[in-house]
Scaffold this motif. Structure first.
Motif, mmCIF file in Angstrom:
data_model
loop_
_atom_site.group_PDB
_atom_site.id
_atom_site.type_symbol
_atom_site.label_atom_id
_atom_site.label_comp_id
_atom_site.label_asym_id
_atom_site.label_seq_id
_atom_site.Cartn_x
_atom_site.Cartn_y
_atom_site.Cartn_z
ATOM 1 N N GLY A 1 -14.573 10.121 -14.959
ATOM 2 C CA GLY A 1 -14.139 8.942 -15.697
ATOM 3 C C GLY A 1 -12.707 8.591 -15.329
ATOM 4 O O GLY A 1 -12.227 8.933 -14.252
ATOM 5 N N ASP A 2 -11.994 7.931 -16.225
ATOM 6 C CA ASP A 2 -10.618 7.544 -15.926
ATOM 7 C C ASP A 2 -9.659 8.710 -16.169
ATOM 8 O O ASP A 2 -10.077 9.826 -16.488
ATOM 9 C CB ASP A 2 -10.215 6.317 -16.753
ATOM 10 C CG ASP A 2 -10.293 6.569 -18.259
ATOM 11 O OD1 ASP A 2 -10.359 7.746 -18.681
ATOM 12 O OD2 ASP A 2 -10.291 5.581 -19.017
ATOM 13 N N LYS A 3 -8.369 8.442 -16.027
ATOM 14 C CA LYS A 3 -7.354 9.496 -16.151
ATOM 15 C C LYS A 3 -7.385 10.151 -17.524
ATOM 16 O O LYS A 3 -7.285 11.386 -17.642
ATOM 17 C CB LYS A 3 -5.968 8.904 -15.879
ATOM 18 C CG LYS A 3 -4.814 9.887 -16.071
ATOM 19 C CD LYS A 3 -3.484 9.190 -15.841
ATOM 20 C CE LYS A 3 -2.315 10.062 -16.270
ATOM 21 N NZ LYS A 3 -1.004 9.396 -16.094
ATOM 22 N N LEU A 4 -7.541 9.357 -18.576
ATOM 23 C CA LEU A 4 -7.561 9.910 -19.928
ATOM 24 C C LEU A 4 -8.770 10.815 -20.138
ATOM 25 O O LEU A 4 -8.648 11.903 -20.716
ATOM 26 C CB LEU A 4 -7.563 8.785 -20.959
ATOM 27 C CG LEU A 4 -7.513 9.214 -22.434
ATOM 28 C CD1 LEU A 4 -6.241 10.018 -22.717
ATOM 29 C CD2 LEU A 4 -7.575 7.993 -23.349
ATOM 30 N N GLN A 5 -9.928 10.392 -19.653
ATOM 31 C CA GLN A 5 -11.128 11.210 -19.785
ATOM 32 C C GLN A 5 -10.978 12.514 -19.015
ATOM 33 O O GLN A 5 -11.397 13.585 -19.478
ATOM 34 C CB GLN A 5 -12.345 10.431 -19.289
ATOM 35 C CG GLN A 5 -12.754 9.279 -20.199
ATOM 36 C CD GLN A 5 -13.843 8.424 -19.587
ATOM 37 O OE1 GLN A 5 -13.709 7.929 -18.466
ATOM 38 N NE2 GLN A 5 -14.935 8.257 -20.309
ATOM 39 N N LEU A 6 -10.373 12.431 -17.842
ATOM 40 C CA LEU A 6 -10.133 13.635 -17.048
ATOM 41 C C LEU A 6 -9.192 14.570 -17.789
ATOM 42 O O LEU A 6 -9.387 15.790 -17.804
ATOM 43 C CB LEU A 6 -9.538 13.255 -15.689
ATOM 44 C CG LEU A 6 -9.081 14.424 -14.798
ATOM 45 C CD1 LEU A 6 -10.228 15.382 -14.524
ATOM 46 C CD2 LEU A 6 -8.492 13.893 -13.486
ATOM 47 N N PHE A 7 -8.163 14.008 -18.423
ATOM 48 C CA PHE A 7 -7.218 14.843 -19.170
ATOM 49 C C PHE A 7 -7.921 15.608 -20.289
ATOM 50 O O PHE A 7 -7.678 16.807 -20.487
ATOM 51 C CB PHE A 7 -6.103 13.978 -19.753
ATOM 52 C CG PHE A 7 -5.074 14.759 -20.521
ATOM 53 C CD1 PHE A 7 -4.130 15.524 -19.862
ATOM 54 C CD2 PHE A 7 -5.054 14.734 -21.909
ATOM 55 C CE1 PHE A 7 -3.179 16.253 -20.572
ATOM 56 C CE2 PHE A 7 -4.115 15.457 -22.618
ATOM 57 C CZ PHE A 7 -3.171 16.217 -21.950
ATOM 58 N N TYR A 8 -8.804 14.940 -21.024
ATOM 59 C CA TYR A 8 -9.532 15.619 -22.089
ATOM 60 C C TYR A 8 -10.443 16.712 -21.528
ATOM 61 O O TYR A 8 -10.597 17.778 -22.146
ATOM 62 C CB TYR A 8 -10.340 14.617 -22.912
ATOM 63 C CG TYR A 8 -9.537 13.883 -23.959
ATOM 64 C CD1 TYR A 8 -8.990 14.567 -25.041
ATOM 65 C CD2 TYR A 8 -9.312 12.503 -23.870
ATOM 66 C CE1 TYR A 8 -8.248 13.899 -26.006
ATOM 67 C CE2 TYR A 8 -8.568 11.837 -24.835
ATOM 68 C CZ TYR A 8 -8.033 12.542 -25.892
ATOM 69 O OH TYR A 8 -7.283 11.888 -26.852
ATOM 70 N N ARG A 9 -11.043 16.452 -20.371
ATOM 71 C CA ARG A 9 -11.857 17.482 -19.731
ATOM 72 C C ARG A 9 -10.983 18.682 -19.358
ATOM 73 O O ARG A 9 -11.390 19.843 -19.504
ATOM 74 C CB ARG A 9 -12.519 16.919 -18.470
ATOM 75 C CG ARG A 9 -13.653 15.927 -18.688
ATOM 76 C CD ARG A 9 -14.947 16.634 -19.084
ATOM 77 N NE ARG A 9 -15.383 17.588 -18.099
ATOM 78 C CZ ARG A 9 -16.097 17.297 -17.012
ATOM 79 N NH1 ARG A 9 -16.450 16.037 -16.779
ATOM 80 N NH2 ARG A 9 -16.471 18.248 -16.181
ATOM 81 N N CYS A 10 -9.778 18.395 -18.882
ATOM 82 C CA CYS A 10 -8.849 19.470 -18.510
ATOM 83 C C CYS A 10 -8.412 20.264 -19.734
ATOM 84 O O CYS A 10 -8.224 21.488 -19.664
ATOM 85 C CB CYS A 10 -7.633 18.893 -17.794
ATOM 86 S SG CYS A 10 -7.990 18.281 -16.125
ATOM 87 N N LEU A 11 -8.222 19.583 -20.861
ATOM 88 C CA LEU A 11 -7.868 20.281 -22.095
ATOM 89 C C LEU A 11 -8.967 21.267 -22.490
ATOM 90 O O LEU A 11 -8.685 22.408 -22.869
ATOM 91 C CB LEU A 11 -7.648 19.281 -23.226
ATOM 92 C CG LEU A 11 -6.299 18.580 -23.318
ATOM 93 C CD1 LEU A 11 -6.300 17.631 -24.509
ATOM 94 C CD2 LEU A 11 -5.163 19.581 -23.443
ATOM 95 N N ASP A 12 -10.207 20.805 -22.425
ATOM 96 C CA ASP A 12 -11.336 21.683 -22.756
ATOM 97 C C ASP A 12 -11.370 22.875 -21.800
ATOM 98 O O ASP A 12 -11.619 24.008 -22.219
ATOM 99 C CB ASP A 12 -12.651 20.915 -22.675
ATOM 100 C CG ASP A 12 -12.797 19.888 -23.783
ATOM 101 O OD1 ASP A 12 -12.112 20.035 -24.819
ATOM 102 O OD2 ASP A 12 -13.580 18.940 -23.616
ATOM 103 N N TYR A 13 -11.114 22.597 -20.528
ATOM 104 C CA TYR A 13 -11.104 23.665 -19.528
ATOM 105 C C TYR A 13 -9.979 24.658 -19.817
ATOM 106 O O TYR A 13 -10.158 25.878 -19.713
ATOM 107 C CB TYR A 13 -10.938 23.066 -18.133
ATOM 108 C CG TYR A 13 -11.047 24.064 -17.012
ATOM 109 C CD1 TYR A 13 -12.288 24.398 -16.474
ATOM 110 C CD2 TYR A 13 -9.913 24.672 -16.481
ATOM 111 C CE1 TYR A 13 -12.388 25.322 -15.447
ATOM 112 C CE2 TYR A 13 -10.005 25.592 -15.453
ATOM 113 C CZ TYR A 13 -11.252 25.912 -14.932
ATOM 114 O OH TYR A 13 -11.339 26.841 -13.912
ATOM 115 N N TYR A 14 -8.817 24.129 -20.192
ATOM 116 C CA TYR A 14 -7.680 24.986 -20.534
ATOM 117 C C TYR A 14 -8.006 25.886 -21.727
ATOM 118 O O TYR A 14 -7.749 27.100 -21.701
ATOM 119 C CB TYR A 14 -6.463 24.120 -20.856
ATOM 120 C CG TYR A 14 -5.291 24.892 -21.424
ATOM 121 C CD1 TYR A 14 -4.406 25.561 -20.586
ATOM 122 C CD2 TYR A 14 -5.076 24.960 -22.802
ATOM 123 C CE1 TYR A 14 -3.334 26.278 -21.107
ATOM 124 C CE2 TYR A 14 -4.010 25.673 -23.328
ATOM 125 C CZ TYR A 14 -3.145 26.328 -22.478
ATOM 126 O OH TYR A 14 -2.098 27.051 -23.000
#
Length: 217
Positions: A70-83
């Motif tokens: 998705g866009d940058k914001l969606q990627l950031f949320y995915r990264c948060l979950d990964y973190y």
């Protein structure tokens, strides 16, 4: 007279249609890409990490990124979950396994220090440092991370309540004050780690914080 139907042609057409429906296979490892993106956001923050930074580090095209994340914001949320799944301190399992509330809090703080200061990884907690300098337009993102940080305080409070039920904490201990204090210690450790304070000094902060345990009586 009607010509006989070409079964092989129909089968080939259906197969080709299904291939187009599935789309082209990914030419990159999605988990590896998430890890690289997470490290960027963790180190530089959400706003300072540009799409060009992400594309360059992940070594993928913009269409591939948008298609997968998705866009940058969606990627950031995915990264948060990964973190939270792979890098953050496992507070829930620590609290479940610890025999007493005091041991639970002490183990959590010491383990958290280990997570805040890792070799070849950004220092501090991503939930705290990645949106510190965000502008007002990203207010909702900051609120979402605030709620995740507040969840740590809630877990600490619930573990203290369990300590009262288990009998290892006295009924009249000030649980709200204790939860506030130790969650503040946790966040303070993150900022100190970001400022390159040595891990030994951070561990000593934890030791000193545990010495005041009985002051909440």
């Amino acid at each position: 007279m009607t010509e006989p139907k070409n079964v092989n042609s129909d089968a080939s057409y259906a197969e080709e249609k299904e291939k187009r429906k599935r789309g082209r296979p990914k030419c990159f490892d999605e988990k590896e890409a998430l890890n690289k993106a997470m490290l960027l956001f963790w180190e530089y923050g959400y706003e300072a990490t540009s799409m060009s930074d992400l594309l360059h580090t992940l070594n993928i095209t913009a269409p591939s990124l948008y298609s997968s994340f998705g866009d940058k914001l969606q990627l950031f949320y995915r990264c948060l979950d990964y973190y939270l799944e792979n890098e953050a301190c496992a507070i829930v399992s620590i609290f479940q396994q610890a025999k007493t509330a005091k041991v639970a809090i002490e183990l959590y703080l010491h383990e958290n220090v280990q997570k805040l200061v890792q070799d070849n990884k950004p220092k501090g907690c991503m939930l705290l440092v990645s949106t510190m300098n965000c502008s007002e337009q990203h207010h909702q993102l900051q609120q979402d991370l605030l709620e995740k940080r507040q969840n740590v305080k809630r877990l600490i409070y619930e573990r203290l309540v369990q300590g009262v039920h288990d009998g290892d904490l006295k009924q009249d201990m000030k649980l709200d004050e204790m939860a506030n204090f130790y969650s503040t210690i946790s966040q303070g450790l993150s900022m100190q780690a970001r400022d390159e304070v040595a891990i030994e000094d951070l561990q000593q902060v934890v030791n000193n914080a545990m010495k005041v345990w009985d002051l909440f009586l």
